[in-house]
Design an enzyme around this catalytic site. Structure first.
Site, PDB file in Angstrom:
ATOM      1  N   ASN A 111       0.868  -1.077   0.062  1.00  0.00           N
ATOM      2  CA  ASN A 111      -0.171   0.138  -0.068  1.00  0.00           C
ATOM      3  C   ASN A 111       1.073   1.249  -0.088  1.00  0.00           C
ATOM      4  O   ASN A 111       2.038   1.166   0.592  1.00  0.00           O
ATOM      5  CB  ASN A 111      -0.877   0.214   1.435  1.00  0.00           C
ATOM      6  CG  ASN A 111      -1.777   0.986   1.394  1.00  0.00           C
ATOM      7  OD1 ASN A 111      -2.479   1.478   0.393  1.00  0.00           O
ATOM      8  ND2 ASN A 111      -1.940   1.689   2.501  1.00  0.00           N
ATOM      9  N   HIS A 113       0.859   5.230   1.305  1.00  0.00           N
ATOM     10  CA  HIS A 113       0.100   6.216   2.274  1.00  0.00           C
ATOM     11  C   HIS A 113       0.779   7.735   2.246  1.00  0.00           C
ATOM     12  O   HIS A 113       2.147   7.696   2.298  1.00  0.00           O
ATOM     13  CB  HIS A 113       0.294   5.430   3.783  1.00  0.00           C
ATOM     14  CG  HIS A 113      -0.523   6.229   4.778  1.00  0.00           C
ATOM     15  ND1 HIS A 113      -2.018   6.199   4.513  1.00  0.00           N
ATOM     16  CD2 HIS A 113      -0.145   7.169   5.473  1.00  0.00           C
ATOM     17  CE1 HIS A 113      -2.425   7.168   5.650  1.00  0.00           C
ATOM     18  NE2 HIS A 113      -1.429   7.707   6.076  1.00  0.00           N
ATOM     19  N   SER A 140       5.028   7.113   2.374  1.00  0.00           N
ATOM     20  CA  SER A 140       5.415   5.727   2.596  1.00  0.00           C
ATOM     21  C   SER A 140       4.711   4.440   1.766  1.00  0.00           C
ATOM     22  O   SER A 140       3.638   4.668   1.547  1.00  0.00           O
ATOM     23  CB  SER A 140       4.915   5.407   4.192  1.00  0.00           C
ATOM     24  OG  SER A 140       5.643   6.260   5.066  1.00  0.00           O
ATOM     25  N   ASP A 149      -2.581   1.033   8.065  1.00  0.00           N
ATOM     26  CA  ASP A 149      -1.432   1.659   7.712  1.00  0.00           C
ATOM     27  C   ASP A 149      -0.080   1.336   8.680  1.00  0.00           C
ATOM     28  O   ASP A 149       0.486   2.135   9.183  1.00  0.00           O
ATOM     29  CB  ASP A 149      -1.497   3.154   7.990  1.00  0.00           C
ATOM     30  CG  ASP A 149      -2.652   3.605   6.811  1.00  0.00           C
ATOM     31  OD1 ASP A 149      -2.832   3.226   5.812  1.00  0.00           O
ATOM     32  OD2 ASP A 149      -3.601   4.443   7.183  1.00  0.00           O
TER      33      ASP A 149
HETATM   34  C1  GAR Z   1      -2.957   8.827  -2.642  1.00  0.00           C
HETATM   35  O1  GAR Z   1      -2.631   9.948  -1.901  1.00  0.00           O
HETATM   36  C2  GAR Z   1      -2.797   7.630  -1.395  1.00  0.00           C
HETATM   37  O2  GAR Z   1      -1.432   7.683  -0.831  1.00  0.00           O
HETATM   38  C3  GAR Z   1      -4.088   7.947  -0.742  1.00  0.00           C
HETATM   39  O3  GAR Z   1      -5.143   7.970  -1.284  1.00  0.00           O
HETATM   40  C4  GAR Z   1      -4.511   8.783  -2.290  1.00  0.00           C
HETATM   41  C5  GAR Z   1      -5.130   8.332  -3.527  1.00  0.00           C
HETATM   42  O4  GAR Z   1      -4.808   8.968  -4.765  1.00  0.00           O
HETATM   43  N1  GAR Z   1      -3.869   6.748   0.332  1.00  0.00           N
HETATM   44  C6  GAR Z   1      -4.203   6.759   1.433  1.00  0.00           C
HETATM   45  O5  GAR Z   1      -4.594   7.662   2.097  1.00  0.00           O
HETATM   46  C7  GAR Z   1      -4.262   5.092   2.160  1.00  0.00           C
HETATM   47  N2  GAR Z   1      -4.404   5.089   3.570  1.00  0.00           N
HETATM   48  P1  GAR Z   1      -5.280   8.564  -6.512  1.00  0.00           P
HETATM   49  O6  GAR Z   1      -6.405   7.710  -6.347  1.00  0.00           O
HETATM   50  O7  GAR Z   1      -5.023   9.637  -7.162  1.00  0.00           O
HETATM   51  O8  GAR Z   1      -4.033   7.278  -6.466  1.00  0.00           O
END
Ligand code: GAR
Length: 196
Positions: A111, A113, A140, A149
């Protein structure tokens, strides 16, 4: 002939990380193996990423979690759909569902984050990191474990905060860091497996 390393990407919204991964890795050759993004999957029928995935030539399957009576039932269907593709790795890219132990026993997943874990876990990480008094922020990549996470870190990179930067500018900088860091981290994990 080089080995094929298959990955499945899961997302819930925009899918910008999914797009970055497909553009930098799909059907490309890396030291003895080729990466194939064999499918993308989403739990959200309204996710913008669905169209993105199709435009990039990767079929997207929708498994709407609201159609299932429990988390376990959804996770079982999701795991089955992933395993049908026999991937070497499952990549969560903005997939906003907590996964149960039942799922994680079957699927090896990583994943991304948008914070320097273990700081700012959860769905509001960018905002919390932006508002914090810290001078640095970051991204991360980690293995997915049963706790949110919290799995072992694979890659992590920090960026300095810029005084007077708006939240939108900050977000855009973190996103572009994600778009570089995630493909690099995926390759690192796939390489480890090839040499095992
Ligand atoms: C990203 O910033 C990712 O790091 C976050 O969601 C966003 C998705 O953007 N993920 C989390 O917060 C996981 N806990 P995207 O759909 O444009 O790739």
């Amino acid at each position: 002939m080089s080995l094929t390393q298959k990955i499945v990407i899961l997302f819930s919204g925009e899918g910008s990380n999914m797009e970055a991964i497909i553009r930098s890795l799909h059907k490309k050759e890396f030291e003895g193996f080729q990466v194939h993004v064999v499918a993308t999957l989403t739990n959200n029928p309204n996710a913008k990423g669905i169209e993105r995935s199709k435009e990039l030539g990767i079929p997207c399957e929708v498994i709407d979690h609201r159609a299932f009576e429990s988390r376990e039932a959804f996770d079982a269907a999701l795991a089955q759909a992933i395993l049908a593709h026999r991937p070497n790795l499952t990549v969560l890219a903005g997939f906003m569902r907590i996964l149960s132990p039942l799922f994680l026993r079957q699927i090896r997943a990583i994943n991304i984050h948008p914070s320097l874990l273990p700081l700012f876990k959860g769905g509001n990480a960018m905002q919390e990191s932006y508002l914090s008094p810290m001078k640095v922020a970051g991204v991360s990549v980690h293995y997915v474990s049963e706790e949110l996470d919290s799995g072992d870190l694979i890659a992590q990179e920090a960026v300095g905060k810029i005084e007077g930067e708006s939240f939108e500018e900050f977000k855009a900088r973190l996103h572009s860091l994600e778009h570089r860091l995630y493909p690099e981290a995926i390759l690192r994990v796939l390489k480890e497996k090839v040499t095992l």
